[in-house]
Write an enzyme that holds these catalytic residues in place. Structure first.
Site, PDB file in Angstrom:
ATOM      1  N   ASP A   1      12.318   5.579   4.483  1.00 27.69           N
ATOM      2  CA  ASP A   1      11.390   4.709   5.197  1.00 27.69           C
ATOM      3  C   ASP A   1      11.993   4.197   6.494  1.00 27.69           C
ATOM      4  O   ASP A   1      11.351   4.197   7.549  1.00 27.69           O
ATOM      5  CB  ASP A   1      10.987   3.534   4.305  1.00 27.69           C
ATOM      6  CG  ASP A   1      10.265   3.984   3.041  1.00 27.69           C
ATOM      7  OD1 ASP A   1       9.834   5.148   2.995  1.00 27.69           O
ATOM      8  OD2 ASP A   1      10.140   3.177   2.108  1.00 27.69           O
TER       9      ASP A   1
ATOM     10  N   ALA B   1       0.806  -1.218   0.000  1.00 25.36           N
ATOM     11  CA  ALA B   1       0.000   0.000   0.000  1.00 25.36           C
ATOM     12  C   ALA B   1       0.838   1.267   0.000  1.00 25.36           C
ATOM     13  O   ALA B   1       0.302   2.363   0.076  1.00 25.36           O
ATOM     14  CB  ALA B   1      -0.932   0.004   1.217  1.00 25.36           C
TER      15      ALA B   1
END
Length: 391
Positions: A181, A132
């Site tokens: 990230d 996602a």
């Protein structure tokens, strides 16, 4: 030796019990690391630029026990693949499959740093949506490296763990990602966004509290799965490297908005648009940080909108589902919306007044139904703490 399926929300005691059932002994501990939403700053990280992600309240958790031999046994609470077995002496990214690439890649990267990595048993439970664009893979890596850093006594700092997990992604998994990230997952804090300078890894926490402003941040998971280990991401990175080379700079971080007119005369049309996205996106990150400090989250909507247009038109990493999610969110009451993550699928975010949340949710679901798309998963996220040991 199988663990019952989970929706990713097991308590620590339940996860420990599943581990005991699967492997015949109790874990030595349970570590967790969050996924992330990138508020703004897409594809700027590997260009030495600026990003503004935050850790979210959805996490990957690993129960781990060190073994007396070199055997690695990996199991997750979702799917039906059963136990994956490997050996620390023969870790090979070309043979690793599925989610197991991420813990095995971390183990390999630590070995490459000269750290002796023992065999281990590991059980994964995660409620970070897969594919996602919320960094489910990095959540796994950061949970695993947090566990191994402690269990091996390696004593790595957060910045060193960021670089180790990046190497796992780049050289073991085969995904040419930057450091955003991992930095958000390892260095995040509650109610704070992580303003990261990807050139020197310096971090400044920036307040990002939506509730006092009467806002929520909706994540719209389009259910269009994406992968960083494919050609689309790599080709965008190659275009950026070409642009930097032609413009004579170390990285596109060193190109300012004022330099774009000249760059347009030196670059082919496609490379110029890729460069223009990165340069203007860096500028949008800096503007967003300034506005959050002076005016609060209610002022950043136009920058989110501009970011999406740039990713859609210049970097060409959006898709029809993401464009529809953004468009309908905006026309239904959101004050700003953009795709988030590496692109080619994944999720959009919509900064929305609390009073308009239900209207936006309903309008997006209805628009997806009319278009014949899969029903999106829509949920709110708030900035959460970074990786930690739970028990």
């Amino acid at each position: 030796m199988t663990a019952p399926l989970s929706n990713g929300d097991l308590s620590s005691s339940d996860l420990a019990a599943r581990f005991q059932d699967a492997f015949g002994s109790a874990p030595e501990g349970i570590w967790q690391a969050p996924g992330r939403v990138n508020l703004i700053g897409e594809h700027t990280d590997y260009n030495d630029g600026f990003v503004l992600p935050f850790a979210i309240d959805r996490t990957a958790r690993v129960a781990v026990r060190v073994r007396p031999d070199s055997t690695v046994r990996l199991l997750s609470t979702y799917g039906d693949q059963g136990v994956t077995t490997a050996d620390t002496a023969t870790l090979d990214g070309s043979r690793a499959k599925g989610w197991t690439k991420y813990p095995l890649g971390v183990m390999w990267a630590l070995q490459e740093r000269g750290i002796a990595v023992p065999g281990l048993d590991l059980l994964l439970d995660s409620n970070v949506p897969l594919g996602a664009g919320l960094s489910s893979s990095h959540a796994i890596e950061c949970a695993v490296i947090s566990a191994l850093n402690e269990l091996t006594g390696a004593g790595l700092k957060d910045e060193e763990m960021v670089l180790a997990t990046q190497r796992a992604e780049n050289d073991f998994v085969g995904a040419p990602t930057g450091i955003m990230d991992q930095s958000a997952s390892l260095r995040g804090a509650k109610d704070q966004a992580v303003f990261l300078d990807c050139r020197d890894q310096s971090v400044r926490l920036v307040p990002f509290e939506t509730e006092p402003a009467g806002l929520v941040l909706l994540v719209i998971d389009t259910k269009v799965s994406h992968s960083h280990a494919d050609g689309g991401y790599a080709s965008r990175r190659a275009s950026c490297e070409l642009g930097a080379e032609v413009l004579g700079v170390k990285a596109l971080r060193d190109v300012g908005v004022e330099d774009l007119d000249e760059a347009g005369g030196l670059l082919d049309e496609v490379t110029f648009r890729r460069v223009r996205h990165v340069v203007t996106e860096n500028d949008r990150v800096l503007q967003t940080v300034e506005l959050l400090g002076t005016s609060g989250p209610g002022a950043i909507g136009p920058l989110l909108d501009a970011s999406h247009r740039s990713m859609r038109d210049d970097f060409e990493i959006s898709c029809p589902e993401l464009d529809l999610a953004v468009e309908i969110s905006r026309t239904s009451g959101a004050i700003g919306a953009r795709m988030t993550g590496g692109g080619f699928g994944g999720a959009a975010i919509a900064l929305t007044p609390v009073a308009a949340e239900r209207q936006v949710r309903t309008a997006v679901e209805q628009a997806f139904s009319r278009a014949g798309y899969r029903k999106p998963d829509i949920f709110t996220v708030t900035p959460a703490a970074g990786a930690m040991r739970l028990v």
